[in-house]
Design a protein around this motif. Structure first.
Motif, mmCIF file in Angstrom:
data_model
loop_
_atom_site.group_PDB
_atom_site.id
_atom_site.type_symbol
_atom_site.label_atom_id
_atom_site.label_comp_id
_atom_site.label_asym_id
_atom_site.label_seq_id
_atom_site.Cartn_x
_atom_site.Cartn_y
_atom_site.Cartn_z
ATOM 1 N N ALA A 290 0.822 -1.314 0.017
ATOM 2 C CA ALA A 290 -0.280 0.090 0.062
ATOM 3 C C ALA A 290 0.878 1.159 -0.088
ATOM 4 C CB ALA A 290 -0.904 0.034 1.295
ATOM 5 N N LYS A 291 2.076 1.118 0.186
ATOM 6 C CA LYS A 291 3.064 2.219 0.171
ATOM 7 C C LYS A 291 2.563 3.192 1.524
ATOM 8 C CE LYS A 291 4.465 2.089 -4.620
ATOM 9 N NZ LYS A 291 4.753 2.631 -5.908
ATOM 10 N N HIS A 292 2.556 2.660 2.756
ATOM 11 C CA HIS A 292 1.677 3.040 3.484
ATOM 12 C C HIS A 292 2.604 3.029 4.865
ATOM 13 C CE1 HIS A 292 -1.539 5.181 5.786
ATOM 14 N NE2 HIS A 292 -1.596 3.971 6.537
ATOM 15 N N ARG A 293 2.611 4.092 5.818
ATOM 16 C CA ARG A 293 3.132 3.850 7.138
ATOM 17 C C ARG A 293 2.100 3.417 7.945
ATOM 18 N NH1 ARG A 293 5.736 8.070 11.571
ATOM 19 N NH2 ARG A 293 3.370 8.697 11.268
ATOM 20 N N LEU A 294 1.998 2.084 8.659
ATOM 21 C CA LEU A 294 0.902 1.751 9.363
ATOM 22 C C LEU A 294 1.169 2.399 10.850
ATOM 23 C CD1 LEU A 294 1.272 -2.109 8.513
ATOM 24 C CD2 LEU A 294 -0.511 -0.676 7.888
ATOM 25 N N LYS A 295 2.324 2.519 11.401
ATOM 26 C CA LYS A 295 2.480 3.108 13.048
ATOM 27 C C LYS A 295 3.831 3.576 12.789
ATOM 28 C CE LYS A 295 -1.090 1.501 15.471
ATOM 29 N NZ LYS A 295 -1.981 2.318 16.104
ATOM 30 N N GLY A 296 4.016 4.695 13.760
ATOM 31 C CA GLY A 296 5.183 5.331 14.056
ATOM 32 C C GLY A 296 5.009 5.437 15.627
ATOM 33 N N TYR A 297 6.565 5.177 15.985
ATOM 34 C CA TYR A 297 6.542 5.236 17.599
ATOM 35 C C TYR A 297 7.288 6.433 18.291
ATOM 36 C CZ TYR A 297 4.417 0.710 16.918
ATOM 37 O OH TYR A 297 3.097 -0.075 16.525
ATOM 38 N N PRO A 298 7.180 6.695 19.229
ATOM 39 C CA PRO A 298 7.850 7.628 19.849
ATOM 40 C C PRO A 298 9.436 7.320 20.053
ATOM 41 C CG PRO A 298 6.001 7.454 20.988
ATOM 42 C CD PRO A 298 6.098 6.070 20.197
ATOM 43 N N GLN A 299 10.197 8.344 20.331
ATOM 44 C CA GLN A 299 11.629 7.926 20.379
ATOM 45 C C GLN A 299 11.794 7.182 21.894
ATOM 46 O OE1 GLN A 299 14.023 11.794 20.519
ATOM 47 N NE2 GLN A 299 14.246 11.513 18.328
ATOM 48 N N VAL A 300 12.683 6.167 21.694
ATOM 49 C CA VAL A 300 12.923 5.244 22.824
ATOM 50 C C VAL A 300 14.055 5.597 24.064
ATOM 51 C CG1 VAL A 300 11.831 3.337 21.811
ATOM 52 C CG2 VAL A 300 14.184 3.762 21.663
ATOM 53 N N GLY A 301 14.788 6.809 23.390
ATOM 54 C CA GLY A 301 15.747 7.093 24.368
ATOM 55 C C GLY A 301 17.124 7.127 23.932
ATOM 56 N N GLY A 302 17.573 6.414 22.526
ATOM 57 C CA GLY A 302 18.769 5.837 22.353
ATOM 58 C C GLY A 302 18.570 5.596 20.828
ATOM 59 N N SER A 303 19.519 5.469 20.123
ATOM 60 C CA SER A 303 19.508 4.558 18.915
ATOM 61 C C SER A 303 19.239 3.249 18.906
ATOM 62 C CB SER A 303 21.007 4.866 18.252
ATOM 63 O OG SER A 303 21.460 6.155 17.858
ATOM 64 N N ILE A 304 18.509 2.859 18.064
ATOM 65 C CA ILE A 304 17.918 1.384 18.010
ATOM 66 C C ILE A 304 18.972 0.789 16.955
ATOM 67 C CG2 ILE A 304 16.325 -0.165 17.191
ATOM 68 C CD1 ILE A 304 14.243 1.908 18.122
ATOM 69 N N THR A 305 19.539 -0.362 17.529
ATOM 70 C CA THR A 305 20.886 -0.767 16.672
ATOM 71 C C THR A 305 20.157 -2.270 16.129
ATOM 72 O OG1 THR A 305 21.535 -1.890 18.816
ATOM 73 C CG2 THR A 305 22.634 0.128 18.194
ATOM 74 N N ALA A 306 19.237 -2.745 16.454
ATOM 75 C CA ALA A 306 18.969 -4.017 16.008
ATOM 76 C C ALA A 306 17.356 -4.081 16.156
ATOM 77 C CB ALA A 306 19.753 -5.282 16.517
ATOM 78 N N SER A 307 16.667 -5.045 15.471
ATOM 79 C CA SER A 307 15.277 -5.570 15.701
ATOM 80 C C SER A 307 14.869 -6.844 15.163
ATOM 81 C CB SER A 307 14.404 -4.390 15.095
ATOM 82 O OG SER A 307 14.528 -4.495 13.597
ATOM 83 N N LYS A 308 13.836 -7.338 15.503
ATOM 84 C CA LYS A 308 13.493 -8.838 15.082
ATOM 85 C C LYS A 308 12.073 -9.100 15.761
ATOM 86 C CE LYS A 308 16.242 -10.982 13.241
ATOM 87 N NZ LYS A 308 16.369 -11.081 11.873
ATOM 88 N N PHE A 309 11.028 -9.602 14.609
ATOM 89 C CA PHE A 309 9.877 -10.212 15.246
ATOM 90 C C PHE A 309 9.983 -11.599 15.649
ATOM 91 C CE2 PHE A 309 8.342 -6.859 12.061
ATOM 92 C CZ PHE A 309 7.347 -6.251 12.985
ATOM 93 N N ASN A 310 9.394 -11.968 16.598
ATOM 94 C CA ASN A 310 9.483 -13.587 16.939
ATOM 95 C C ASN A 310 8.777 -14.306 15.833
ATOM 96 O OD1 ASN A 310 6.808 -12.673 17.670
ATOM 97 N ND2 ASN A 310 6.704 -14.072 19.459
ATOM 98 N N ALA A 311 8.841 -15.788 15.668
ATOM 99 C CA ALA A 311 8.059 -16.456 14.926
ATOM 100 C C ALA A 311 6.587 -16.471 14.488
ATOM 101 C CB ALA A 311 8.422 -18.047 15.182
ATOM 102 N N GLY A 312 6.000 -16.052 15.787
ATOM 103 C CA GLY A 312 4.515 -16.080 15.800
ATOM 104 C C GLY A 312 4.146 -14.473 15.377
ATOM 105 N N GLY A 313 5.158 -13.496 15.327
ATOM 106 C CA GLY A 313 4.708 -12.086 14.949
ATOM 107 C C GLY A 313 4.056 -11.439 16.084
ATOM 108 N N THR A 314 4.282 -11.964 17.364
ATOM 109 C CA THR A 314 3.429 -11.439 18.476
ATOM 110 C C THR A 314 4.148 -10.553 19.279
ATOM 111 O OG1 THR A 314 3.784 -13.256 19.638
ATOM 112 C CG2 THR A 314 2.034 -13.187 18.682
ATOM 113 N N ILE A 315 5.708 -10.650 19.149
ATOM 114 C CA ILE A 315 6.584 -9.743 19.922
ATOM 115 C C ILE A 315 7.563 -9.153 19.039
ATOM 116 C CG2 ILE A 315 8.305 -9.864 21.557
ATOM 117 C CD1 ILE A 315 7.571 -12.396 22.705
ATOM 118 N N PHE A 316 7.863 -7.753 19.045
ATOM 119 C CA PHE A 316 8.988 -6.925 18.330
ATOM 120 C C PHE A 316 9.926 -6.656 19.226
ATOM 121 C CE2 PHE A 316 10.441 -3.025 16.616
ATOM 122 C CZ PHE A 316 10.966 -3.479 15.239
#
Length: 358
Positions: A290-316
């Motif tokens: 859709a070329k669309h942003r679903l959600k944007g989140y506030p700053q978390v207090g420092g740079s984000i260096t890595a990310s991953k969803f769990n296999a069920g997609g319930t945890i980011f």
């Protein structure tokens, strides 16, 4: 060379005022002592592996309520830059600046060196090969090579020279994507792993920071240091769907736009939507179709260096730590260093309704 994929149409992804909520995010217990470089969830259970500049790999068990417990830890001789679970969740590979990759057997807790390069290994990933009886390993290094490993043999079963140092690498099914210095992107069909299926230069004008394969392996996303992301399909017939968009930028009122690095991109395992996370300390969820942003989140207090969803997609999961984007002067002792677990609620990552999925 970018013509192999067709010219990427620059289309600014539509943004909305949908601000996400961080209030239910939970910190991982006993995090690493230095910046986190990589995260990997087991496909088989909610175990999270964390690699760090403190030369250690840690494995945590995540409970349904978000609480976590350290289950295992092992060492490298230098900073660890990459971790990845095997498809069955039985093995974990880690690699880094000690020029070696180790595999840890989750049943026994034993780890052993399985691969080596002449320079730092930036990325290590498991993949399945029809000709092998077990999981195979691919490693990408600053020595400008990619090597394939059968865990039962000490020597690589194949080596592919790259144009430049490997900065990022991802695998999905038979698709291997390699991002190097000088903005080269190499696409490999793992059915024919010793040659490049395609090579292009990134449609983004600045250094590649991360490549990440679509959930369905039809293409990949590229993130760069200039606050941009590109969506690229592998096949020429889909090239009309390629586009780039701006993200992780700030324009204070009347001031020059500040541009931040896109440090990681992760695809949701069910919905095929994806996240971007950056030096500005924010993450966003996007729908590429859709070329669309679903959600944007506030700053978390420092740079984000890595990310991953769990296999069920319930945890980011996202790691907060110093990424050296502002040099030595900003590396203060009180800079946060932690992993946060964000529960994926409701429609946060669901594609927009009514958009045809590929």
């Amino acid at each position: 060379m970018s013509g192999l994929f067709g010219s990427a149409a620059s289309a600014a992804a539509a943004t909305s005022n949908t601000i996400g909520d961080l209030k239910n995010d939970v910190a991982l217990s006993n995090p690493p002592e230095d910046t986190i470089s990589g995260l990997s969830f087991s496909p088989a259970a909610d175990f999270l592996a964390v690699s760090s500049w403190d030369k250690k790999v840690r494995i945590y068990q995540i409970a349904a309520n978000g609480s976590s417990e350290g289950k295992h830890m092992y060492d490298h001789d230098a900073p660890v830059l990459s971790v990845d679970f095997s498809k069955d969740g039985q093995k974990l590979v880690s690699a880094g600046a000690d020029k070696q990759a180790k595999v840890c057997d989750l049943q026994t807790g034993q780890s052993a060196q399985v691969a080596a390069h002449e320079q730092t290994i930036r990325c290590a990933r498991f993949f399945e090969s029809p000709n092998s009886n077990g999981p195979m390993l691919v490693t990408g290094s600053w020595d400008k090579t990619v090597k394939y490993w059968d865990l039962r043999q000490s020597a690589p079963v194949g080596t592919v020279p790259c144009q430049e140092r490997v900065y990022s690498m991802d695998v999905r099914n038979s698709l291997l994507v390699i991002g190097t210095a000088d903005r080269y992107i190499n696409v490999v069909n793992l059915q024919d792993p010793l040659k490049f299926y395609k090579t292009l230069q990134s449609p983004l004008k600045w250094q590649t920071r991360v490549v990440s394969c679509f959930t369905d392996a039809t293409g990949f996303a590229i993130g760069s240091i200039e606050g941009r992301c590109a969506i690229q399909y592998v096949e020429d017939k889909d090239a009309g769907s390629n586009f780039s968009f701006k993200c992780h930028r700030e324009t204070p009122q009347g001031a020059t736009t500040q541009v931040f690095s896109v440090n990681d991109i992760s695809f949701h395992p069910q919905h095929g939507t994806f996240s971007t996370a950056g030096s500005d300390g924010t993450f966003h969820f996007w729908d590429k179709d859709a070329k669309h942003r679903l959600k944007g989140y506030p700053q978390v207090g420092g740079s984000i260096t890595a990310s991953k969803f769990n296999a069920g997609g319930t945890i980011f999961a996202y790691a907060i730590g110093y990424d050296w984007s502002k040099g030595y002067v900003s590396n203060t002792q009180n800079y946060p260093n932690k992993v946060m677990l964000h529960p994926v609620a409701g429609d946060e990552c669901k594609p927009r309704p009514g958009v045809k999925k590929r």
